[in-house]
Design an enzyme around this catalytic site. Structure first.
Site, PDB file in Angstrom:
ATOM      1  N   ALA A 285       3.208   1.615   2.888  1.00  0.00           N
ATOM      2  CA  ALA A 285       4.417   0.804   2.754  1.00  0.00           C
ATOM      3  C   ALA A 285       5.429   1.493   1.850  1.00  0.00           C
ATOM      4  O   ALA A 285       6.638   1.448   2.099  1.00  0.00           O
ATOM      5  CB  ALA A 285       4.062  -0.576   2.189  1.00  0.00           C
TER       6      ALA A 285
ATOM      7  N   ARG B 180      13.177  -4.451   6.286  1.00  0.00           N
ATOM      8  CA  ARG B 180      13.887  -4.324   5.011  1.00  0.00           C
ATOM      9  C   ARG B 180      15.403  -4.338   5.143  1.00  0.00           C
ATOM     10  O   ARG B 180      16.115  -4.149   4.176  1.00  0.00           O
ATOM     11  CB  ARG B 180      13.443  -3.050   4.295  1.00  0.00           C
TER      12      ARG B 180
ATOM     13  N   HIS C 133       5.500   6.096  -2.794  1.00  0.00           N
ATOM     14  CA  HIS C 133       6.797   6.668  -3.176  1.00  0.00           C
ATOM     15  C   HIS C 133       6.616   8.112  -3.640  1.00  0.00           C
ATOM     16  O   HIS C 133       7.358   9.012  -3.224  1.00  0.00           O
ATOM     17  CB  HIS C 133       7.426   5.866  -4.324  1.00  0.00           C
TER      18      HIS C 133
ATOM     19  N   CYS D  97       0.840  -1.201   0.000  1.00  0.00           N
ATOM     20  CA  CYS D  97       0.000   0.000   0.000  1.00  0.00           C
ATOM     21  C   CYS D  97       0.878   1.255   0.000  1.00  0.00           C
ATOM     22  O   CYS D  97       2.098   1.190   0.106  1.00  0.00           O
ATOM     23  CB  CYS D  97      -0.919   0.007   1.212  1.00  0.00           C
TER      24      CYS D  97
END
Length: 504
Positions: free
Chosen positions: A75, A106, A205, A72
């Site tokens: 994220a 990550r 992003h 999403c």
């Protein structure tokens, strides 16, 4: 090194027809646009134009009812762009689940003392409850910020990563940010990355990039006390999140050819590196999908050129170093050639060791923003062949870029459903699958080796020449692991007749 091979176009087209036949007509019509087979690059269309090698629809809403592997917007912002900025505290603003799930998953390596001056692997949440949904969470957010400033005085800023309820109930996180930034004399960045926005993490992003533009660059432009002495070879490395130390490996090569990396974000980044980014001479973008927006903005606003680079495997490392060096002229070009020559014995030794063990092995990829294309030549440098590749959240220009990497007949899939991916893997039976954690265990249960290509399966770095040696070792360990000889169930193995045993 470019391998000369061609994949089985007929088989891959048959596979696409097979999976589409299992959908209702309307769903099949929609999914057909996301599946393709890479065509001959010399093929010419009806109007005389070269056909796109990877002509698939992308960045479109997933079909309800199918299992998609996308993430999403939250994220994309918190987990990718902002989370690795190490000296800022990132608040997951909303219920505890989103922050808990995205907590330190990550492997963004960093240097610092956790809880003192770096906070990447810590989880901060406003822990919304029912009353916060009903009455609003602005006051609770103010309290959280006050507590952070008291408990962690060495933080250099705060970001507010909005979860879904924040946008639904209409909390004014921008007003809270402005108020508390003045009160605490610090940088506070509100990010409207509610998970329901957009069709995947890709919009997250973009939203995070816009937040950098509006709440960091614009504020930094107003500052007159920022002391930073620029140089002729200053570069920013953008879109490298230092997974397993990748950004450090890249920095070593760039500094060896004579460049000064003034900002490496957001992996192992500080807020100061982001603030001074507009003073560099060149932006080097690694993950184009997640950071091209801010690079384009800096090009328009500050006249800073940008270029993509690829440090996966020796072929792309050499090409990228030479491309970067040409931008700066003969002095850097000469140093780049010396660096390439310096590492040639290492490359030759790695290839000599692993080529006989990996030559001809077939690989399928399904990852996120750039790796479905960037790692292709790294595999080919070891003699391996890419039979299929695809993205979770790519845009059309990503597939256009992919066309330059893949061979004719390569199976291409966008936002593949679990059924599609499982069917492709089961029928093709590649020697290796590179994808994410959600796909790892189902693939291994098929008896097929797997490497987690989001976070390197707890290995890395894979960037640079040293990273190539680690990459080759890990692929060999996965494919040639003797455990795959034990895959068949005991009752399916050939048994020796009792009479034959008695005769012996």
């Amino acid at each position: 090194m470019s391998l000369d091979y061609e994949n089985d176009s007929a088989l891959h087209q048959e596979l696409i027809t097979q999976v589409l036949s299992q959908y209702p007509h309307k769903a099949a019509k929609r999914r057909q646009k996301h599946l393709s087979v890479a065509s001959d690059r010399e093929a010419v269309g009806e109007e005389g134009e070269t056909l796109s090698e990877c002509d698939v629809k992308s960045n479109i809403k997933s079909i309800p009812g199918v299992m998609t592997i996308r993430g999403c917007a939250y994220a994309g912002s918190k987990g990718v762009v902002w989370g690795p900025v190490k000296d800022m505290v990132h608040i997951s603003h909303g219920p505890v689940g989103c922050g808990q799930y995205s907590w330190s998953q990550r492997r963004n390596y960093y240097v610092g003392t956790t809880g003192v001056d770096t906070f990447v692997t810590m989880q901060f949440t406003s822990d919304f409850q029912e009353k916060d949904i009903v009455f609003g969470g602005d006051k609770k957010l103010e309290q959280v910020i006050d507590e952070i400033e008291e408990l962690f005085p060495l933080n250099n800023g705060i970001t507010i990563q909005s979860e879904c309820p924040i946008g639904l109930i209409g909390d004014d996180i921008e007003a809270v940010s402005r108020k508390k930034a003045v009160e605490h004399e610090t940088t506070i960045v509100p990010v409207r990355c509610e998970g329901f926005r957009g069709v995947s993490q890709s919009l997250g992003h973009h939203i995070a990039n816009d937040a950098i533009r509006d709440w960091v660059f614009d504020k930094a432009d107003d500052k007159t006390d920022v002391e930073f002495e620029t140089g002729p070879y200053d570069v920013n490395v953008i879109g490298d999140y230092n997974i397993g130390g990748d950004a450090w490996a890249s920095r070593i090569l760039l500094e060896e050819i004579g460049l000064r990396v003034v900002g490496n974000w957001s992996g192992d980044a500080t807020l100061a590196e982001v603030e001074r980014a507009p003073r560099a001479k060149l932006n080097l973008i690694h993950c184009y999908r997640s950071m091209n927006y801010i690079c384009r903005h800096m090009e328009e606003r500050y006249a800073i050129p940008w270029m993509e680079y690829n440090f996966f495997g020796p072929s792309q490392i050499e090409a990228s170093l030479r491309k970067i060096a040409r931008h700066f002229g003969p002095t850097i070009e000469e140093r780049a050639e010396r660096v390439i020559a310096k590492y040639r014995p290492l490359v030759d030794a790695v290839i000599a060791k692993y080529w006989p063990r990996l030559q001809g092995k077939r690989v399928m990829l399904y990852v996120g923003g750039l790796r479905p294309r960037h790692v292709i030549t790294a595999y080919e440098d070891l003699g391996m062949q890419i039979v299929g590749t695809g993205y979770e959240f790519a845009h059309n220009d990503d597939y256009q870029r992919t066309g330059h990497y893949v061979k004719t007949g390569t199976l291409i899939y966008d936002d593949a459903t679990s059924y599609e991916l499982d069917t492709f893997i089961e029928r093709i039976r590649p020697d290796l699958v590179g994808s994410g954690i959600k796909e790892k265990y189902p693939v291994q249960k098929m008896g097929i080796p797997f490497r987690q290509m989001h976070s390197w399966d707890y290995s890395g770095p894979y960037h640079g020449y040293d990273g190539f040696a680690i990459f080759a070792r890990d692929m060999d360990l996965a494919i040639n692991n003797p455990v795959w000889d034990l895959y068949d169930a005991p009752w399916k193995k050939m048994t020796v007749p009792t009479a034959a045993v008695a005769a012996e």
